[in-house]
Design a protein around this motif. Sequence first.
Motif, PDB file in Angstrom:
ATOM      1  N   ASP A 176       0.837  -1.209   0.000  1.00 44.17           N
ATOM      2  CA  ASP A 176       0.000   0.000   0.000  1.00 44.17           C
ATOM      3  C   ASP A 176       0.869   1.255   0.000  1.00 44.17           C
ATOM      4  O   ASP A 176       2.032   1.215   0.419  1.00 44.17           O
ATOM      5  CB  ASP A 176      -0.866  -0.021   1.267  1.00 44.17           C
ATOM      6  CG  ASP A 176      -2.138   0.787   1.132  1.00 44.17           C
ATOM      7  OD1 ASP A 176      -2.337   1.444   0.095  1.00 44.17           O
ATOM      8  OD2 ASP A 176      -2.943   0.752   2.087  1.00 44.17           O
ATOM      9  N   ASP A 177       0.306   2.356  -0.457  1.00 46.80           N
ATOM     10  CA  ASP A 177       0.966   3.674  -0.410  1.00 46.80           C
ATOM     11  C   ASP A 177       2.355   3.634  -1.026  1.00 46.80           C
ATOM     12  O   ASP A 177       3.287   4.291  -0.539  1.00 46.80           O
ATOM     13  CB  ASP A 177       1.073   4.170   1.051  1.00 46.80           C
ATOM     14  CG  ASP A 177      -0.279   4.238   1.728  1.00 46.80           C
ATOM     15  OD1 ASP A 177      -1.286   4.333   1.018  1.00 46.80           O
ATOM     16  OD2 ASP A 177      -0.320   4.204   2.972  1.00 46.80           O
ATOM     17  N   GLU A 233      -4.293   4.396  -6.635  1.00 47.99           N
ATOM     18  CA  GLU A 233      -5.252   4.829  -5.619  1.00 47.99           C
ATOM     19  C   GLU A 233      -5.580   6.301  -5.788  1.00 47.99           C
ATOM     20  O   GLU A 233      -4.761   7.086  -6.240  1.00 47.99           O
ATOM     21  CB  GLU A 233      -4.726   4.768  -4.191  1.00 47.99           C
ATOM     22  CG  GLU A 233      -3.718   3.818  -3.768  1.00 47.99           C
ATOM     23  CD  GLU A 233      -3.488   3.951  -2.260  1.00 47.99           C
ATOM     24  OE1 GLU A 233      -4.161   3.187  -1.571  1.00 47.99           O
ATOM     25  OE2 GLU A 233      -2.662   4.751  -1.797  1.00 47.99           O
TER      26      GLU A 233
HETATM   27 MG    MG Z   1      -3.135   3.344   0.195  1.00 47.46          MG
END
Ligand code: MG
Length: 280
Positions: A176-177, A233
């Motif tokens: 993620d990220d 995202e």
């Molecule tokens: Mg994220």
Amino acid sequence: RAKQDGRNTFRFFEPAMDAALQRRRRLEHDLRNAIRKHQLYLDYQPQFGLSHGDLTGYEALVRWWHPVEGEIPPSTFLPIAEETGLIVPLGEWILKTACTYALGWPPETKLAVNLSPAQFKTQDVYALVRRVLMETGLEPERLELEITEGTILQNTDAVIETLTKLDQLGVSIAMDDFGTGYSSLSYLTRFPVKKIKIDRSFIDTLGSNPQTSAIVSSIVGLGQSLDVTITAEGVETEGQAAMLKHWGCDQVQGYYYGRPEAEVPSDPLEDIPLDAAEVA
Ligand code: MG
Ligand code: C2E
Ligand code: MG
Ligand code: MG
């Protein structure tokens, strides 16, 4: 700064810090009872395949509706949960609740759940996931766990072992990220990472900043050569979607396609939005 401005400012400043500390203590106390009092719930945000516009799954995002303060964002209460150890019961509640809910979706729909670094530090995440999957009956192949670079950096060997066992169980791991931490690239070869989620901050400036365009298209290329799914995202505009599609990004998630919602439509497959890039 308060000191430079002199004593009066300092005296003025103190009660404000006190109030912040008091609020934090109050939130910590309230958070302890929030699960039992049914103040917590999950939103689910859809994720789509970019080439066909097909719904691939949902990400579970935790919410706290406080009786006095109203909605408190996860960026406020998750750090408190992590520092106090409340993340353990909270994380278990999140996983169990999301897995149970996902049982009502069409069988090909995946569920993504976020795990925080503190969970890996304080408990056996593999045992937790295995137990929740057995208790709920959700197939491991339908579960995807989102971790951040912070998780990997804190205790690399133990985390590698946990993620490898989860992978063998059939659960997939998403980073993620991506792009906000560091040393990311070297870890990709040592972890069973199936998906990379490009952080929203890069998607935000697509179009206005040529450098982020170069970074995002390179990550997409990296995903293609490593055979890792790339998800963008925070896609908010048609223009961003069109660029991502042009580069061959696999999946998208963002307000342009669907906001996080407490209820997933009973037939989610009917809710596919217009294919952005076709329109653009
Ligand atoms: Mg994220
Ligand atoms: P994340 O996992 O990167 O989740 C994506 C965040 O971006 C979510 O914020 C989502 O609401 C927001 N978002 C999605 N699409 C868009 C968009 O198009 N534009 C904008 N401006 N924002 C968008 P949220 O729900 O506030 O969550 C923030 C972070 O808190 C999450 O970032 C995740 O790191 C953490 N978090 C949320 N739920 C959980 C959970 O159940 N467990 C754990 N451990 N962490 C969680
Ligand atoms: Mg996430
Ligand atoms: Mg993010």
